[in-house]
Design a protein around this motif. Structure first.
Motif, PDB file in Angstrom:
ATOM      1  N   SER A 156      13.289  10.238  -8.655  1.00 26.72           N
ATOM      2  CA  SER A 156      13.017   8.978  -7.963  1.00 26.72           C
ATOM      3  C   SER A 156      11.596   9.084  -7.446  1.00 26.72           C
ATOM      4  CB  SER A 156      13.997   8.761  -6.808  1.00 26.72           C
ATOM      5  OG  SER A 156      15.232   8.292  -7.273  1.00 26.72           O
ATOM      6  N   GLU A 157      10.731   8.162  -7.853  1.00 26.62           N
ATOM      7  CA  GLU A 157       9.314   8.310  -7.526  1.00 26.62           C
ATOM      8  C   GLU A 157       8.632   6.956  -7.370  1.00 26.62           C
ATOM      9  OE1 GLU A 157       7.096  10.194 -10.704  1.00 26.62           O
ATOM     10  OE2 GLU A 157       8.468   9.391 -12.198  1.00 26.62           O
ATOM     11  N   ASN A 158       7.516   6.999  -6.650  1.00 27.06           N
ATOM     12  CA  ASN A 158       6.734   5.787  -6.380  1.00 27.06           C
ATOM     13  C   ASN A 158       7.595   4.754  -5.668  1.00 27.06           C
ATOM     14  OD1 ASN A 158       4.810   7.160  -7.822  1.00 27.06           O
ATOM     15  ND2 ASN A 158       4.743   5.739  -9.547  1.00 27.06           N
ATOM     16  N   ILE A 159       7.976   5.095  -4.448  1.00 23.95           N
ATOM     17  CA  ILE A 159       8.890   4.263  -3.671  1.00 23.95           C
ATOM     18  C   ILE A 159       8.239   3.894  -2.347  1.00 23.95           C
ATOM     19  CG2 ILE A 159      11.134   4.230  -2.484  1.00 23.95           C
ATOM     20  CD1 ILE A 159      12.061   6.273  -4.666  1.00 23.95           C
ATOM     21  N   ILE A 160       8.343   2.628  -1.993  1.00 25.26           N
ATOM     22  CA  ILE A 160       7.861   2.128  -0.701  1.00 25.26           C
ATOM     23  C   ILE A 160       9.030   1.458   0.018  1.00 25.26           C
ATOM     24  CG2 ILE A 160       6.296   0.535   0.473  1.00 25.26           C
ATOM     25  CD1 ILE A 160       4.467   0.743  -2.009  1.00 25.26           C
ATOM     26  N   SER A 168      22.010  13.775  -0.663  1.00 25.90           N
ATOM     27  CA  SER A 168      21.881  15.180  -0.997  1.00 25.90           C
ATOM     28  C   SER A 168      21.863  15.450  -2.505  1.00 25.90           C
ATOM     29  CB  SER A 168      23.054  15.957  -0.388  1.00 25.90           C
ATOM     30  OG  SER A 168      24.299  15.454  -0.870  1.00 25.90           O
ATOM     31  N   GLU A 169      21.949  14.404  -3.329  1.00 24.97           N
ATOM     32  CA  GLU A 169      21.903  14.577  -4.790  1.00 24.97           C
ATOM     33  C   GLU A 169      20.496  14.260  -5.276  1.00 24.97           C
ATOM     34  OE1 GLU A 169      23.738  12.182  -3.314  1.00 24.97           O
ATOM     35  OE2 GLU A 169      25.864  12.539  -3.637  1.00 24.97           O
ATOM     36  N   THR A 170      19.673  15.305  -5.453  1.00 26.33           N
ATOM     37  CA  THR A 170      18.278  15.082  -5.839  1.00 26.33           C
ATOM     38  C   THR A 170      17.824  16.093  -6.886  1.00 26.33           C
ATOM     39  OG1 THR A 170      17.589  16.427  -3.951  1.00 26.33           O
ATOM     40  CG2 THR A 170      17.572  14.024  -3.653  1.00 26.33           C
ATOM     41  N   ALA A 171      18.678  16.410  -7.862  1.00 23.32           N
ATOM     42  CA  ALA A 171      18.335  17.436  -8.855  1.00 23.32           C
ATOM     43  C   ALA A 171      17.050  17.099  -9.602  1.00 23.32           C
ATOM     44  CB  ALA A 171      19.492  17.621  -9.841  1.00 23.32           C
ATOM     45  N   GLY A 172      16.792  15.809  -9.826  1.00 25.51           N
ATOM     46  CA  GLY A 172      15.577  15.387 -10.514  1.00 25.51           C
ATOM     47  C   GLY A 172      14.375  15.246  -9.603  1.00 25.51           C
ATOM     48  N   MET A 173      14.553  15.441  -8.311  1.00 28.72           N
ATOM     49  CA  MET A 173      13.520  15.407  -7.266  1.00 28.72           C
ATOM     50  C   MET A 173      13.198  13.973  -6.806  1.00 28.72           C
ATOM     51  SD  MET A 173      12.772  18.571  -6.587  1.00 28.72           S
ATOM     52  CE  MET A 173      11.180  18.614  -5.770  1.00 28.72           C
ATOM     53  N   ALA A 174      12.837  13.894  -5.543  1.00 30.26           N
ATOM     54  CA  ALA A 174      12.300  12.673  -4.943  1.00 30.26           C
ATOM     55  C   ALA A 174      10.839  12.937  -4.608  1.00 30.26           C
ATOM     56  CB  ALA A 174      13.079  12.314  -3.683  1.00 30.26           C
ATOM     57  N   LYS A 175       9.954  12.072  -5.061  1.00 29.57           N
ATOM     58  CA  LYS A 175       8.540  12.328  -4.826  1.00 29.57           C
ATOM     59  C   LYS A 175       7.759  11.022  -4.724  1.00 29.57           C
ATOM     60  CE  LYS A 175       7.824  13.284  -9.773  1.00 29.57           C
ATOM     61  NZ  LYS A 175       7.361  14.295 -10.748  1.00 29.57           N
ATOM     62  N   GLN A 176       6.644  11.118  -4.014  1.00 28.69           N
ATOM     63  CA  GLN A 176       5.773   9.973  -3.785  1.00 28.69           C
ATOM     64  C   GLN A 176       6.543   8.821  -3.130  1.00 28.69           C
ATOM     65  OE1 GLN A 176       2.486  11.065  -7.184  1.00 28.69           O
ATOM     66  NE2 GLN A 176       3.450   9.062  -7.323  1.00 28.69           N
ATOM     67  N   VAL A 177       7.127   9.174  -1.981  1.00 29.36           N
ATOM     68  CA  VAL A 177       7.918   8.231  -1.183  1.00 29.36           C
ATOM     69  C   VAL A 177       7.142   7.922   0.095  1.00 29.36           C
ATOM     70  CG1 VAL A 177      10.095   7.868   0.025  1.00 29.36           C
ATOM     71  CG2 VAL A 177      10.063   9.190  -2.114  1.00 29.36           C
ATOM     72  N   TYR A 213       0.840  -1.195   0.000  1.00 26.53           N
ATOM     73  CA  TYR A 213       0.000   0.000   0.000  1.00 26.53           C
ATOM     74  C   TYR A 213       0.877   1.248   0.000  1.00 26.53           C
ATOM     75  CZ  TYR A 213      -2.623   3.960   1.763  1.00 26.53           C
ATOM     76  OH  TYR A 213      -3.143   5.212   1.915  1.00 26.53           O
ATOM     77  N   SER A 214       0.459   2.241  -0.759  1.00 22.44           N
ATOM     78  CA  SER A 214       1.050   3.572  -0.712  1.00 22.44           C
ATOM     79  C   SER A 214      -0.070   4.589  -0.860  1.00 22.44           C
ATOM     80  CB  SER A 214       2.066   3.768  -1.835  1.00 22.44           C
ATOM     81  OG  SER A 214       2.431   5.134  -1.951  1.00 22.44           O
ATOM     82  N   PRO A 215       0.007   5.716  -0.142  1.00 21.92           N
ATOM     83  CA  PRO A 215      -1.003   6.766  -0.328  1.00 21.92           C
ATOM     84  C   PRO A 215      -0.841   7.515  -1.639  1.00 21.92           C
ATOM     85  CG  PRO A 215       0.694   7.504   1.191  1.00 21.92           C
ATOM     86  CD  PRO A 215       0.984   6.060   0.906  1.00 21.92           C
ATOM     87  N   LYS A 272      11.884   4.310 -10.613  1.00 24.54           N
ATOM     88  CA  LYS A 272      10.441   4.417 -10.466  1.00 24.54           C
ATOM     89  C   LYS A 272       9.826   3.065 -10.115  1.00 24.54           C
ATOM     90  CE  LYS A 272       6.359   5.967 -13.084  1.00 24.54           C
ATOM     91  NZ  LYS A 272       5.904   6.519 -14.376  1.00 24.54           N
ATOM     92  N   ASN A 273       8.856   3.093  -9.221  1.00 24.86           N
ATOM     93  CA  ASN A 273       8.153   1.880  -8.779  1.00 24.86           C
ATOM     94  C   ASN A 273       9.137   0.929  -8.100  1.00 24.86           C
ATOM     95  OD1 ASN A 273       5.918   3.016 -10.006  1.00 24.86           O
ATOM     96  ND2 ASN A 273       6.021   1.700 -11.817  1.00 24.86           N
ATOM     97  N   VAL A 274       9.460   1.253  -6.863  1.00 20.86           N
ATOM     98  CA  VAL A 274      10.493   0.521  -6.112  1.00 20.86           C
ATOM     99  C   VAL A 274       9.931   0.092  -4.763  1.00 20.86           C
ATOM    100  CG1 VAL A 274      12.811   0.629  -5.126  1.00 20.86           C
ATOM    101  CG2 VAL A 274      12.295   1.886  -7.239  1.00 20.86           C
TER     102      VAL A 274
END
Length: 493
Positions: A303-307, A324-333, A51-53, A270-272
């Protein structure tokens, strides 16, 4: 683990019905997982409901063609690659490393290959640069280049796996470690305006190399890593990069004493799903990354859709870190039901002004921790050693393409058994930390709350038991505390 969710539900229901006599500390202590309930020792055979929100996750065990071959220890490590290539040419299958000791240079996985190390199989990688040539396309600390890649590498493969109860050991003393670039930060060495194909570091074009991770597939789909133990990494341990549909479960990672010995780093993937891993590391235990500086902006892959769930971080710099290297963004974690015990920091958010990125839509739930320094930490400035004057908030920086940002973060049901700082926030003046909610936090520590450069920070239904319950704040707006109980702890206790 299903029982834990039942307990949490029953506690929440009791509160909703007006039964508020149970102290928050006991509610959380009874409901949240303990160290002996998470980690690799508790790995179930199959993946439980996910499950992920933020997204609908679906992860299934891979299948491989009914084609098998095996390696005996006395055949030599060179046979591993030959047999992988042979099985792959026939359509895929399983290569079994039987009990015994193996020594190998770099191994490259192909599509539809499962490299299976049975219990008692120990795969040790060689020590010299020549054992990892020719150079391969890789990403090192968020920058694309050509160098040694990884001990187990794959590029563009589909349906690959590394499984079993065996052990993988990184290179020992030799030219790999001796010639690793350590004298500067990578963006000062690999310039963003240099074409990627010209960024070659093979120990000859330059006097140094960028070290191999232990396992680092890049541009791969359907990656499954399960059950193995990892030790003595020369760099980060497990690093899926530009990958999609990744499962990492039941790993035992030990890199204590190894500089930059991160455990699991999710890099622009993605999807991890990461679950039931036990980590004792020389750096961060689990980290989310997405590229560095202008090179990361050029690639622009989040990096996205991570559980992450049911993991035990038993030693390391951070239990769970974004940056600290997140130029492409981390989202939906979404991180839940984990235990961080003995790490320097529990949950850490890191950005740097010259590196860009950050993250949003991030949730932590049901986390237990006992840490040395900060339990919940936002560190958006870094150290002068790495970024010079930009590490000081007094150094004025106008907003630009690399201005980092963190926002929209929720933390709920967090038990902090010990810490120096329960909550320590250092944003940056030109991009303040925004929209963070703390809900049902029990914290013990020396200091309660430090805030710099933040807005819309909400704390509710929480309790803190600290020597210093004062709020240290600078450039803060919209701080809200609702039903937050502060108890001053006697320093003699």
């Amino acid at each position: 683990m299903k029982n834990l969710f039942v307990i949490v539900f029953l506690v929440a229901l009791a509160i909703a019905q007006g039964c508020k006599s149970i102290p928050l500390e006991k509610q959380l202590d009874d409901a949240l997982p303990k160290a002996d309930q998470v980690g690799a020792d508790n790995l179930p055979t199959e993946i439980e409901t996910v499950y992920s929100p933020f997204f609908e996750g679906s992860f299934a065990r891979p299948t491989f063609p009914d084609r098998r071959d095996s390696i005996l220890a006395d055949e030599g490590g060179e046979e591993i690659q030959k047999k992988i290539d042979k099985i792959a040419a026939a359509g895929g299958g399983i290569l079994l490393l039987k009990k015994g000791n193996y020594h190998s240079g770099r191994i490259t996985l192909r599509s539809n290959i499962n490299l299976h190390l049975e219990e008692g199989a120990v795969l040790t990688f060689k020590n010299e640069i020549a054992d990892f040539l020719p150079v391969v396309f890789t990403r090192n600390e968020g920058v694309e280049l050509y160098s040694l890649g990884a001990c187990i590498y794959a590029n563009g493969a589909k349906n690959i796996a590394i499984t079993g109860r065996g052990k993988i050991i990184g290179p020992g003393d030799g030219s790999v470690r001796k010639n690793t670039m350590t004298h500067d930060v990578i963006e000062n060495i690999v310039h963003s305006d240099t074409p990627v194909e010209d960024r070659v570091y093979d120990g000859k074009t330059a006097a140094f190399i960028f070290p191999p991770a232990l396992i680092a597939p890049i541009n791969c789909q359907d990656v499954w890593i399960e059950g193995i133990s990892l030790a003595r990494s020369a760099f980060w341990n497990v690093v899926p990069t530009y990958c999609e549909n990744v499962v990492i479960r039941g790993l035992r990672i030990n890199s204590v004493g190894i500089q930059r010995g991160d455990g699991i780093d999710i890099e622009s993937s993605k999807n991890v799903l990461v679950e039931y891993c036990t980590l004792r590391t020389g750096d961060d235990c689990i980290a989310i990354k997405a590229g560095r500086g202008y090179d990361g902006l050029r690639v622009n892959k989040p990096s996205e859709n991570i559980i992450v769930r049911y993991c035990l971080a038993a030693q390391g710099h951070g239990g769970f870190t974004i940056g600290s290297e997140t130029a492409g963004m981390a989202k939906q974690v979404y991180v839940h039901d984990c235990v961080f015990t003995g790490t320097d920091v529990g949950i850490r958010f890191k950005t740097r002004r010259p590196r860009g990125g950050g993250g949003a839509n991030i949730r932590f739930e049901n986390i237990r921790m006992d840490v040395v320094h900060s339990a919940l930490r936002w560190d958006m400035l870094g150290q002068a050693l790495h970024v010079g004057n930009q590490a000081s908030r007094e150094f004025s920086v106008a907003k630009n393409a690399l201005t980092p940002r963190f926002a929209d973060i929720d933390l709920k049901n967090i038990y902090i058994g010990s810490s120096a700082d329960c909550i320590k926030i250092e944003g940056i003046p030109e991009s303040v930390l925004a929209n963070v909610t703390f809900d049902r936090i029990y914290g013990q520590g020396v200091r309660y709350l430090s805030l710099k450069d933040a807005k819309n920070i909400r704390l509710k239904d929480s309790q803190f038991f600290c020597e210093d319950t004062r709020i240290d704040s600078l450039n803060v707006s919209g701080l809200e505390q609702k039903n937050v109980k502060l108890i001053t702890k006697d320093k003699k206790l």
